[in-house]
Structure formats: structure tokens, C-alpha cells
Design a protein around this motif. Structure first.
Motif, PDB file in Angstrom:
ATOM      1  N   LEU A 102      -8.614   9.038   5.735  1.00 23.67           N
ATOM      2  CA  LEU A 102      -8.315   7.812   6.468  1.00 23.67           C
ATOM      3  C   LEU A 102      -7.267   6.940   5.782  1.00 23.67           C
ATOM      4  CD1 LEU A 102     -11.928   6.666   7.493  1.00 23.67           C
ATOM      5  CD2 LEU A 102     -10.168   7.566   9.028  1.00 23.67           C
ATOM      6  N   ILE A 103      -7.026   7.150   4.490  1.00 25.44           N
ATOM      7  CA  ILE A 103      -6.184   6.242   3.705  1.00 25.44           C
ATOM      8  C   ILE A 103      -4.811   5.991   4.322  1.00 25.44           C
ATOM      9  CG2 ILE A 103      -4.938   6.006   1.516  1.00 25.44           C
ATOM     10  CD1 ILE A 103      -7.408   7.125   0.105  1.00 25.44           C
ATOM     11  N   PRO A 104      -4.057   7.011   4.741  1.00 24.68           N
ATOM     12  CA  PRO A 104      -2.711   6.725   5.276  1.00 24.68           C
ATOM     13  C   PRO A 104      -2.715   5.754   6.455  1.00 24.68           C
ATOM     14  CG  PRO A 104      -2.976   9.078   4.884  1.00 24.68           C
ATOM     15  CD  PRO A 104      -4.335   8.458   4.702  1.00 24.68           C
ATOM     16  N   GLY A 105      -3.764   5.803   7.278  1.00 21.49           N
ATOM     17  CA  GLY A 105      -3.799   4.992   8.479  1.00 21.49           C
ATOM     18  C   GLY A 105      -4.347   3.596   8.306  1.00 21.49           C
ATOM     19  N   ILE A 106      -4.806   3.243   7.100  1.00 17.85           N
ATOM     20  CA  ILE A 106      -5.348   1.885   6.908  1.00 17.85           C
ATOM     21  C   ILE A 106      -4.485   1.054   5.955  1.00 17.85           C
ATOM     22  CG2 ILE A 106      -7.694   2.550   7.502  1.00 17.85           C
ATOM     23  CD1 ILE A 106      -7.020   1.793   3.883  1.00 17.85           C
ATOM     24  N   ILE A 107      -3.376   1.632   5.484  1.00 21.19           N
ATOM     25  CA  ILE A 107      -2.485   0.890   4.592  1.00 21.19           C
ATOM     26  C   ILE A 107      -1.234   0.450   5.356  1.00 21.19           C
ATOM     27  CG2 ILE A 107      -3.256   2.002   2.462  1.00 21.19           C
ATOM     28  CD1 ILE A 107      -0.933   3.922   2.696  1.00 21.19           C
ATOM     29  N   TYR A 108      -0.567  -0.571   4.828  1.00 24.27           N
ATOM     30  CA  TYR A 108       0.690  -1.041   5.394  1.00 24.27           C
ATOM     31  C   TYR A 108       1.805  -0.675   4.413  1.00 24.27           C
ATOM     32  CZ  TYR A 108      -2.211  -3.674   8.622  1.00 24.27           C
ATOM     33  OH  TYR A 108      -3.135  -4.029   9.591  1.00 24.27           O
ATOM     34  N   SER A 109       2.682   0.202   4.849  1.00 28.26           N
ATOM     35  CA  SER A 109       3.722   0.717   3.966  1.00 28.26           C
ATOM     36  C   SER A 109       4.780  -0.334   3.669  1.00 28.26           C
ATOM     37  CB  SER A 109       4.397   1.929   4.604  1.00 28.26           C
ATOM     38  OG  SER A 109       3.459   2.932   4.900  1.00 28.26           O
ATOM     39  N   TYR A 110       5.542  -0.067   2.629  1.00 32.52           N
ATOM     40  CA  TYR A 110       6.728  -0.879   2.350  1.00 32.52           C
ATOM     41  C   TYR A 110       7.630  -0.781   3.572  1.00 32.52           C
ATOM     42  CZ  TYR A 110      10.842  -2.653  -0.111  1.00 32.52           C
ATOM     43  OH  TYR A 110      11.927  -3.405  -0.490  1.00 32.52           O
TER      44      TYR A 110
ATOM     45  N   SER B 117       6.237   3.247  -0.635  1.00 30.55           N
ATOM     46  CA  SER B 117       7.593   3.285  -0.090  1.00 30.55           C
ATOM     47  C   SER B 117       8.034   4.705   0.243  1.00 30.55           C
ATOM     48  CB  SER B 117       8.583   2.657  -1.083  1.00 30.55           C
ATOM     49  OG  SER B 117       8.505   3.297  -2.342  1.00 30.55           O
ATOM     50  N   GLU B 118       7.204   5.710  -0.142  1.00 31.19           N
ATOM     51  CA  GLU B 118       7.525   7.108   0.156  1.00 31.19           C
ATOM     52  C   GLU B 118       6.251   7.857   0.534  1.00 31.19           C
ATOM     53  OE1 GLU B 118       9.501   8.929  -3.110  1.00 31.19           O
ATOM     54  OE2 GLU B 118      11.115   7.439  -3.200  1.00 31.19           O
ATOM     55  N   ASP B 119       6.409   8.890   1.357  1.00 32.47           N
ATOM     56  CA  ASP B 119       5.261   9.703   1.748  1.00 32.47           C
ATOM     57  C   ASP B 119       4.564  10.302   0.534  1.00 32.47           C
ATOM     58  OD1 ASP B 119       6.002   9.156   4.305  1.00 32.47           O
ATOM     59  OD2 ASP B 119       6.510  11.207   4.881  1.00 32.47           O
ATOM     60  N   SER B 120       5.351  10.701  -0.466  1.00 34.80           N
ATOM     61  CA  SER B 120       4.786  11.357  -1.648  1.00 34.80           C
ATOM     62  C   SER B 120       3.814  10.438  -2.385  1.00 34.80           C
ATOM     63  CB  SER B 120       5.897  11.802  -2.602  1.00 34.80           C
ATOM     64  OG  SER B 120       6.672  10.676  -3.033  1.00 34.80           O
TER      65      SER B 120
ATOM     66  N   ARG C 173      10.655  -0.512   4.365  1.00 33.11           N
ATOM     67  CA  ARG C 173      11.799   0.408   4.473  1.00 33.11           C
ATOM     68  C   ARG C 173      11.381   1.871   4.301  1.00 33.11           C
ATOM     69  NH1 ARG C 173      14.920  -3.436   0.929  1.00 33.11           N
ATOM     70  NH2 ARG C 173      15.888  -4.909   2.346  1.00 33.11           N
ATOM     71  N   ARG C 174      10.082   2.114   4.235  1.00 27.33           N
ATOM     72  CA  ARG C 174       9.631   3.496   4.061  1.00 27.33           C
ATOM     73  C   ARG C 174      10.045   4.364   5.260  1.00 27.33           C
ATOM     74  NH1 ARG C 174       3.389   5.372   4.652  1.00 27.33           N
ATOM     75  NH2 ARG C 174       3.780   7.591   4.928  1.00 27.33           N
ATOM     76  N   VAL C 175      10.626   5.521   4.976  1.00 22.86           N
ATOM     77  CA  VAL C 175      10.984   6.489   6.013  1.00 22.86           C
ATOM     78  C   VAL C 175       9.869   7.526   6.077  1.00 22.86           C
ATOM     79  CG1 VAL C 175      12.637   8.230   6.750  1.00 22.86           C
ATOM     80  CG2 VAL C 175      13.447   6.136   5.628  1.00 22.86           C
ATOM     81  N   ARG C 176       9.212   7.607   7.227  1.00 20.88           N
ATOM     82  CA  ARG C 176       8.090   8.529   7.379  1.00 20.88           C
ATOM     83  C   ARG C 176       8.594   9.895   7.825  1.00 20.88           C
ATOM     84  NH1 ARG C 176       7.107   3.689   8.884  1.00 20.88           N
ATOM     85  NH2 ARG C 176       5.357   2.487   8.094  1.00 20.88           N
ATOM     86  N   LYS C 177       8.463  10.891   6.948  1.00 18.52           N
ATOM     87  CA  LYS C 177       8.887  12.243   7.277  1.00 18.52           C
ATOM     88  C   LYS C 177       7.732  13.063   7.829  1.00 18.52           C
ATOM     89  CE  LYS C 177      12.431  12.146   3.661  1.00 18.52           C
ATOM     90  NZ  LYS C 177      12.932  12.770   2.411  1.00 18.52           N
ATOM     91  N   ASP C 178       6.518  12.676   7.472  1.00 19.18           N
ATOM     92  CA  ASP C 178       5.318  13.380   7.918  1.00 19.18           C
ATOM     93  C   ASP C 178       4.612  12.532   8.976  1.00 19.18           C
ATOM     94  OD1 ASP C 178       2.902  14.660   8.295  1.00 19.18           O
ATOM     95  OD2 ASP C 178       2.575  15.074   6.159  1.00 19.18           O
ATOM     96  N   GLU C 179       4.546  13.038  10.199  1.00 21.91           N
ATOM     97  CA  GLU C 179       3.924  12.273  11.283  1.00 21.91           C
ATOM     98  C   GLU C 179       2.443  12.018  11.032  1.00 21.91           C
ATOM     99  OE1 GLU C 179       4.625  14.183  14.985  1.00 21.91           O
ATOM    100  OE2 GLU C 179       6.802  13.879  14.940  1.00 21.91           O
ATOM    101  N   ASN C 180       1.822  12.839  10.202  1.00 18.47           N
ATOM    102  CA  ASN C 180       0.402  12.662   9.896  1.00 18.47           C
ATOM    103  C   ASN C 180       0.160  11.510   8.929  1.00 18.47           C
ATOM    104  OD1 ASN C 180      -0.435  14.910  11.484  1.00 18.47           O
ATOM    105  ND2 ASN C 180       0.208  16.287   9.839  1.00 18.47           N
TER     106      ASN C 180
END
Length: 312
Positions: free
Chosen positions: A248-256, A86-89, A258-265
């Protein structure tokens, strides 16, 4: 009756004013199963699947599903895993945790044999894993065994392994391949259609950076051993591949949601799928502006679709 829900959907969407802009070629939908399940070619009673993708209006739509088909308007997106940050962190923390993970096993396999499929290599892999119990960990997923119903068991297995075996099952692809990447475990594929020709928006084009490829035919050679292939990789090579897997991990998961993405990467699988599809739609818009027919090749069966990866 089996095909009526799809027909009703197409009838409704084709009457919408948005449809007439490009007669559906700027539309896409998500299929909850592999793409071939929507391409039933016969009407015999008991035949599996739907013929949804063979209806004329559906031909103008792009389908995103967990496994693509040879048709040009069927494209693959990652299987959902059980991690929905649910968060970038949370994503960054997970990546760091996978870098530090202790991995006592050289390789592992989570799955069941396919005795009814004569061409399946799963039984061979299970036998080789059991014969290498000091370097391989097996999670038995045969019918009646509940270990694999809990993703925690699968994730613990993969987090303890350097390499994770990902042979085809009922179809070419597996959710397990994405659990492997999420765990920082280097996937080992045996068929190019299991990943390399599928998830072109989500996985690195140079497959050697994040995975190992062993042709299925090698497993039918009595003397061939998977562990002898994997042990040849140096510590430096393993470290580089694992780092690419973790990247690759960030691009193969489906976030919650309502997650607000602050990091475009840190765009997730949904972000990459929408971006890729919008770029694809723009190509068809350009073709229309140039006076070309956007239908040419749009929904055709492309037998070379899964043959454009140079496997060495």
C-alpha cells in the motif's frame, strides 16, 4: 467575516466559463482540515469552523480532505507523511527496507490520553502498553512533551513494531495511521470510521488483509487485553498482512512534485485521488447524457455512508 474568504472564492469560481459546463459538479478542491471543519451549522459567536460547504455553489463541488464527513460530496485522501520520494527507485528501496526491518516489539502506541473525552479508550491503551513493557513500546505525546513533534521518533517507533495501535483522537482519523503503513507496521483500528469507510481509493477494500480491528467496546471489559488478541496471529498471518501494508505504501504517500513516474504501479496518493475523482465525475456526465438530474444525491447527507463496511 469568518466566512467571507469562502464566499469570495465561490463568487470567483462561479463566474468562470468552466463552471457552466456542469455548474461545478466537475470541480473538486482540497481541504487542509477534516471535512466537518467546513460544515459549521450554527452562527453563534465563537462557534468552530466555517460554513463554506453549506453555501449553494459549494454544494456542487467535491471536497477532498484528510477525513470525510457523512455528506456524499466530502471524500477522504491520506494524511501527508514526511516521505516525499523524487524517484520510483526511492519507493522500491523503502519498501524493501521495511521488509527487512527488525521488529522487537509486538505492538506500540504513539499518542496522548484524552481525559476530557469520557468515551476515549486512549488511557486504557496507554495503561495496557505500560503494563506490557516487554512487548509494547509507548511514545508519550502529552502536552509539553516534544517527542512526537519530530516524525523521526514516531517512524523509529513504528519500524520497531509488528502492530501499531490507532485509536481515534480529536476525530476518527489520525496521520499516525499512515505513518504506521509507511513503516510497514500493521495498523490496529478500534473504530471503522478511522480508515475503512474513509480512504476508499487508497486502501484495500478487504481490511483484514492489512489491519486488525478491535471494537472499542472490548476495551471497556476489564479482563480484555490487546496483547492477548495480537499474540494469536501466526507468523504466516503477520507476514501476509505486513506484505499487504508494504504494498500500500506507494499509494498513500505524496511524491516530490517533479517526480517522473515510470512505473504505473507506483502512482502516489495524488494520482489515485485524481483518478478516483475523474471516474466519479464521469458518472455524473453519463447521468446528464441520459437526461437524469445529476444533483440527486450529490450533496446530500448520507447517514449510511459510514455503515457500509461489514465489520466482523
Amino acid at each position: 467575516m469568518k466566512d467571507s474568504p469562502g464566499l469570495n472564492l465561490l463568487k470567483w469560481v462561479a463566474e468562470r466559463p468552466e463552471w457552466k459546463r456542469m455548474w461545478g459538479r466537475d470541480h473538486f478542491l482540497i481541504g487542509g482540515r477534516i471535512a466537518t471543519d467546513f460544515r459549521r451549522e450554527i452562527d453563534r459567536r465563537g462557534a468552530w469552523g466555517s460554513k463554506f460547504r453549506f453555501f449553494p455553489e459549494s454544494n456542487n463541488i467535491t471536497m477532498l480532505s484528510i477525513e470525510a464527513s457523512p455528506w456524499n460530496n466530502d471524500l477522504a485522501i491520506p494524511y501527508p507523511t514526511s516521505f516525499h520520494p523524487s524517484e520510483d527507485s526511492e519507493v522500491v528501496e523503502w519498501q524493501d527496507r521495511m521488509r527487512r526491518q527488525e521488529r522487537p516489539y509486538l505492538f506500540s502506541f504513539s499518542g496522548a490520553p484524552r481525559p476530557s473525552m469520557k468515551t476515549s479508550i486512549r488511557s486504557i491503551l496507554i495503561d495496557q502498553c505500560q503494563a506490557s513493557s516487554s512487548t509494547c513500546k509507548l511514545l508519550d505525546c502529552r502536552e509539553g512533551v516534544t517527542n512526537c513533534d519530530n516524525p523521526i521518533h514516531v517512524m523509529k517507533l513504528y519500524q520497531s513494531s509488528i502492530f501499531c495501535l490507532q485509536p481515534p483522537g480529536d476525530s476518527l482519523t489520525r496521520r499516525s495511521a499512515f505513518e504506521s503503513i509507511l513503516s510497514g507496521c500493521i495498523p490496529v483500528f478500534f473504530h471503522p470510521g478511522s480508515a475503512y469507510m474513509q480512504y476508499t481509493w487508497h486502501l484495500t477494500k478487504n481490511y483484514t488483509k492489512y489491519s486488525v480491528f478491535i471494537p472499542e467496546k472490548n476495551l471497556w471489559v476489564r479482563e480484555f487485553r490487546v496483547n492477548k488478541t495480537l499474540i494469536k496471529f501466526s507468523k504466516e498471518e503477520v507476514a501476509a498482512m505486513r506484505e499487504e501494508v508494504i504494498r500500500l505504501i506507494p499509494g498513500i504517500i505524496y511524491s516530490y512534485p517533479r517526480r517522473v513516474r515510470k512505473d504505473e504501479n507506483l502512482g502516489d496518493a495524488f494520482d489515485l485521488a485524481v483518478k478516483g475523482n475523474l471516474e466519479r465525475i464521469e458518472k455524473f456526465r453519463s447521468a446528464i447524457r441520459e437526461g437524469k438530474d445529476p444533483s440527486i444525491g450529490f450533496a446530500e447527507r448520507n447517514n449510511s455512508k459510514f455503515k457500509d463496511v461489514n465489520i466482523v
